[in-house]
Write a protein that holds these residues in place. Structure first.
Motif, PDB file in Angstrom:
ATOM      1  N   ASN A 261      18.413  51.770  33.011  1.00 25.32           N
ATOM      2  CA  ASN A 261      18.795  50.367  32.685  1.00 25.32           C
ATOM      3  C   ASN A 261      19.873  50.671  31.840  1.00 25.32           C
ATOM      4  O   ASN A 261      20.169  51.771  30.781  1.00 25.32           O
ATOM      5  N   LEU A 262      21.023  49.823  32.073  1.00 23.78           N
ATOM      6  CA  LEU A 262      22.065  49.834  31.221  1.00 23.78           C
ATOM      7  C   LEU A 262      22.237  48.518  30.335  1.00 23.78           C
ATOM      8  O   LEU A 262      21.722  47.256  30.697  1.00 23.78           O
ATOM      9  N   ALA A 263      22.690  48.886  28.902  1.00 20.62           N
ATOM     10  CA  ALA A 263      22.863  47.758  27.836  1.00 20.62           C
ATOM     11  C   ALA A 263      24.141  47.960  27.330  1.00 20.62           C
ATOM     12  O   ALA A 263      24.583  48.975  27.422  1.00 20.62           O
ATOM     13  N   MET A 264      24.763  46.593  27.229  1.00 22.40           N
ATOM     14  CA  MET A 264      26.257  46.689  26.911  1.00 22.40           C
ATOM     15  C   MET A 264      26.452  46.630  25.240  1.00 22.40           C
ATOM     16  O   MET A 264      25.695  45.643  24.617  1.00 22.40           O
ATOM     17  N   MET A 265      27.161  47.666  24.744  1.00 21.59           N
ATOM     18  CA  MET A 265      26.953  47.528  22.931  1.00 21.59           C
ATOM     19  C   MET A 265      27.917  46.653  22.778  1.00 21.59           C
ATOM     20  O   MET A 265      27.268  45.889  21.481  1.00 21.59           O
ATOM     21  N   GLU A 266      28.793  46.290  23.190  1.00 24.29           N
ATOM     22  CA  GLU A 266      29.779  45.178  22.604  1.00 24.29           C
ATOM     23  C   GLU A 266      29.029  43.900  22.646  1.00 24.29           C
ATOM     24  O   GLU A 266      29.241  42.883  21.493  1.00 24.29           O
ATOM     25  N   THR A 267      28.377  43.496  23.691  1.00 29.88           N
ATOM     26  CA  THR A 267      27.340  42.250  23.573  1.00 29.88           C
ATOM     27  C   THR A 267      26.453  42.375  22.562  1.00 29.88           C
ATOM     28  O   THR A 267      26.194  41.343  22.060  1.00 29.88           O
ATOM     29  N   ALA A 268      25.592  43.357  22.500  1.00 27.41           N
ATOM     30  CA  ALA A 268      24.615  43.539  21.656  1.00 27.41           C
ATOM     31  C   ALA A 268      25.020  43.548  20.189  1.00 27.41           C
ATOM     32  O   ALA A 268      24.302  42.986  19.408  1.00 27.41           O
TER      33      ALA A 268
END
Length: 449
Positions: A261-268
């Protein structure tokens, strides 16, 4: 009788004054001395009266301000109040504290007195009794400085490279960890990792690939002077050079968990509430890692891998990680940092944080590290490059989830044709295929079973 009384009184006064320093007498005046601190010499100026230490002033030092200030401000007063050198180091600034004590000891000697009578213990003597616990063997072992010094020594000539890139040539004498472990029928090459711990709370994990090709030396002499037991790893960064070593943890084979799973740091980070964070002379913005975990849904794992742009990675316990910050603005951002986190445990220019199957990616740093490409007038990092470089597990289809709850499904082939690009929404996806749904404010990419 009167003269006798005055004589007795005078003797009592002399004894009382002498009692302040245990009968030690100084040659009154001011003296300058120096000793090794955390990053270099610490110079002090000490003024003596005949029977006491009158003042202590730190003239200069090279230690980091956020590390050294408490010791620079506090140690002189402690020494003056106690009139002793066997005083406790200031918590969180042990190396600077010891440097100040050593420099004052030199001044005591120059003033004609014996620092040992003030409780001063040289680094050489302290090292003899210093204990290092070794865990991960069949039985826990404790090895002391005097036992290490009795082993076959090795000399080394190495260069320490700190987080800022500063290079410090270093010579010394010590014993190879490999030779220490051989006494117990073990080898550092048989372990997946070794964690080095210091008395000031600093800890670093040496990975298997480094253990396979480098010597880890337990040093007791640096640049011709006795020192506390510390590790030196020639040809590796100074993050592995641990001072005040007190524990060596030998870790067995660790199963590497594939990233799914990938999460986007800038969006979070846009969903988090930033706080003012003082970084040297700047006031930057930072987000608690606990908030970042909440917004990215990161599973609780035993450890968290924090990797930087320069290819280095640290493995932290989950509990330590969740109580720190990600500095989001200013120099070295995004940066893993914390008010009580030793400088060597920080990570500048974070590329990703990995918790088991979940990876939180900094797209801004990925663009710098892996380069950019342009699709439909938008520029960003190729998703295929991310999958390749970070070894993302592949599935037939994926779900893209935006920060606003929008969801879209996409095939692996179409996904790899796109880019991650930065925007006011955080991270957007752009694809070559018209049918592929672009997502603004992308928060997650998850495989579909």
């Amino acid at each position: 009788m009167k003269k006798a009384y005055i004589g007795v009184l005078a003797c009592l006064i002399v004894l009382m004054l002498a009692g302040c320093t245990g009968g030690i007498r100084y040659e009154a005046g001011s003296y300058v001395g120096s000793a090794q601190g955390k990053n270099g010499p610490i110079k002090v100026e000490v003024t003596f009266l005949e029977n006491k230490i009158e003042s202590v002033q730190v003239v200069s030092h090279k230690d980091d301000l956020d590390y050294a200030t408490k010791a620079v401000d506090g140690m002189p007063e402690i020494i003056i109040n106690k009139q002793r050198l066997d005083v406790d180091a200031v918590s969180g600034a042990t190396l600077t504290s010891r440097g100040i004590i050593g420099a004052v000891a030199q001044c005591v000697t120059d003033a004609g007195a014996d620092p040992l009578k003030l409780g001063y213990a040289s680094a050489d003597k302290k090292t003899d009794g210093q204990e290092v616990v070794i865990t991960g063997l069949e039985q826990e072992q404790i090895i002391t400085g005097d036992k290490i010094k009795a082993m076959t020594p090795v000399s080394f000539d190495a260069v320490a490279v700190d987080a800022s890139g500063t290079q410090t040539p270093t010579t010394g004498i010590g014993v190879r960890l490999e030779d220490i472990l051989a006494q117990y029928g073990a080898s550092q090459k048989n372990f997946d990792a070794i964690v080095l711990n210091a008395t000031d709370g600093y800890a670093i994990e040496i990975p298997r690939d480094v253990l396979a090709i480098r010597d880890v030396i337990i040093a007791y002499e640096i640049n011709g002077a006795a020192t506390d037991l510390r590790t030196v790893v020639p040809d590796e960064r100074a993050m592995y050079w641990v001072k005040f070593l007190n524990k060596i943890e030998l870790k067995g084979l660790v199963t590497q968990v594939e990233t799914k799973n990938l999460a986007m740091m800038e969006t979070a980070l846009l969903l988090c509430t930033p706080e003012d964070y003082k970084y040297y002379d700047a006031i930057d913005q930072a987000v608690p890692t606990s908030q970042l975990l909440e917004k990215t849904g990161g599973l609780k794992t035993d450890t968290v891998e924090v990797a930087g742009m320069d290819g280095w990675a640290r493995t932290e316990t989950y509990d330590l990680y969740k109580n720190q910050y990600i500095k989001t603005t200013g120099e070295d951002a995004p940066m893993f940092i914390g008010p009580d986190l030793p400088e060597g445990m920080r990570m500048k220019e974070v590329l990703y944080n990995k918790l088991g199957e979940d990876l939180i990616l900094s797209v801004s740093n990925a663009e710098q590290k892996y380069g950019t490409t342009t699709i439909n007038g938008r520029t960003g990092v190729a998703i295929e490059k991310i999958f390749q470089e970070l070894k993302i597990a592949e599935a037939a289809k994926y779900k893209l989830i935006g920060s606003d709850g929008y969801e879209a499904e996409i095939s692996l082939q179409d996904l790899k044709s796109g880019i991650f690009t930065l925007s006011e929404s955080g991270v957007d996806t752009v694809f070559e295929t018209p049918e592929a749904a672009s997502v603004k404010g992308l928060l997650f990419i998850k495989p579909l079973q």
